[in-house]
Write an enzyme that holds these catalytic residues in place. Structure first.
Site: not given
Length: 431
Positions: A15-17, A19-20, A49, A193, A196, A211
């Site tokens: 799920a998610g394409l 940067v990571v 996805a 970069g 954000e 974290k």
């Protein structure tokens, strides 16, 4: 031909394409033979996805099916592991919960989600006998989760202290090195970069807090509710205080720290003065570090806290653990539901303190301030006065001996009622 020992391929739904996610697909493609050799079976990216199938996708992911529905990968019976890299705490929560309910292992880098809903999701994963891997959620590419679960499992940990946000550390490092103001250092971090467009989570300490909650689970085997964690950011750090700290032998860092106190847990995220001989003081730029201490000695972990490939590598480390057939023990404790921590008030923690007070340059000022400090049981270790009063007051810096923050705050309020400071008093803990 790589030997697979008769094991079927492990099929992933990603799920998610971004940067990571792109890094995960790239590593699966570029390091395919090495990964298969280490796992003894092939790992195949079956479905990705994404928000739109019209955007061009990197070549490494073109062999995978694409869908715009997260539920497609959550319920597909041919998918063994769902890798969640979309972020946020709404759609990701639904995706992970649905995947676990359908018997799929999950790997995620979503510290916000796990800090807010981890107790529920880890309990569900344990009930189903499934992996919920999250190595990439704490420290990005630094191996923190696995060492706390495995390598340090026999060390009764009693404290941890870390720099867990690369954006804040980059800003403070640059302010220290150049004398740059906070706003200018933040702008530079955005240009490079490291920050954000909306940097709130980083500069207000919230990302580090997410974290820290997860690290407390791993280190102490207790759940510390995020909404009970004391959090301060770095927006009020000024070059003047960085310069005073440096002259006095300290560096200002955003610290995420916790320790056990008679069975309770004391924890918070806050800027603090660190003695320059501490290793943490030398952690600069966007790097992260975590120091844990226990009855078998201290250990420090250090490295890049973010980045596409380091974080993707951490994601795939969890996937490879699943591929090897390792039994799940997601938090390193056999219990499915960690007990909630008894909380020890951080303000009752005893430490030295740094205070900068802008006052009129007149006789008797040090005597008056020292008298107020003494009234609250605060002993002064060192006093520094520099500069002249040109309208905004002259800065006087006080380093105290050990005292509680409760006593320091009470003294600050008393000084303000007396009308002595000409600006808000600046206060930091000293580690």
């Amino acid at each position: 031909m790589i030997e697979s020992y008769g094991k079927p391929p492990l099929r992933l739904g990603l799920a998610g394409l971004g940067v990571v996610g792109g890094g995960v697909a790239r590593l699966l493609h570029d390091n395919r033979e090495m990964i298969q050799a280490r796992c003894g079976r092939e790992i195949i990216l079956k479905t990705v996805a994404v928000r739109s199938t019209n955007k061009p996708r990197m070549g490494a992911a073109l062999t995978a099916q694409c869908t715009t529905s997260l539920m497609d990968i959550a319920v597909d019976p041919e998918i063994d592991v769902v890798v969640e890299l979309i972020g946020g705490a709404t759609d990701a929560h639904t995706l992970i919960r649905t995947a676990l309910e359908h018997g799929k292992h999950v790997v995620t880098a979503n510290k916000k989600l796990l800090a807010e809903h981890g107790r529920e999701l880890f309990s569900l994963a344990a009930e189903k006998g499934l992996h919920l891997g999250f190595e990439a959620s704490v420290g990005g590419g630094i191996p923190i989760v696995q060492p706390l679960k495995e390598t340090l499992a026999a060390n009764r940990l009693h404290s941890l202290m870390g720099i867990l946000n690369g954006t804040a550390n980059f800003i403070l490092s640059h302010m220290s090195e150049t004398g740059m103001a906070f706003d200018d250092a933040l702008k530079l971090a955005q240009e490079k970069g490291f920050a954000e467009a909306d940097p709130t989570l980083d500069i207000e300490g919230i990302d580090a807090a997410h974290k820290l909650v997860l690290t407390i689970m791993l280190a102490f085997g207790m759940h510390f509710p995020l909404d009970k964690l004391r959090i301060w950011g770095i927006t009020m750090v000024r070059p003047m205080d960085i310069a005073f700290a440096r002259d006095l032998g300290y560096t200002i860092k955003l610290i995420a720290g916790a320790r056990t106190v008679a069975g309770a847990v004391e924890a918070g995220v806050y800027p603090a003065l660190i003695p320059n001989h501490y290793l943490l003081a030398a952690v600069s730029g966007s790097f992260n570090a975590l120091r844990v201490n226990g009855n078998a000695g201290p250990v420090m972990l250090y490295g890049h806290g973010a980045g596409d490939m380091p974080t993707a590598s951490a994601v795939l480390a969890d996937v490879m653990t699943i591929a090897r057939g390792t039994p799940p023990q997601n938090l390193g404790f056999p219990t499915a539901f960690l007990p909630e921590a008894e909380i020890h008030d951080l303000d009752e923690a005893v430490s030295p303190h740094y205070l900068r007070i802008m006052v009129p340059d007149r006789p008797g000022m040090l005597r008056d301030i020292g008298g107020v400090m003494a009234d609250f049981g605060i002993s002064l270790k060192q006093v520094v006065q520099k500069g002249e009063d040109v309208g905004g007051g002259v800065p006087i810096v006080f380093l105290t001996h050990e005292a509680t923050a409760t006593a320091v705050h009470a003294a600050m309020r008393s000084l303000e009622k007396m009308g002595l400071p000409k600006a808000p008093i600046i206060h930091y803990r000293i580690l």
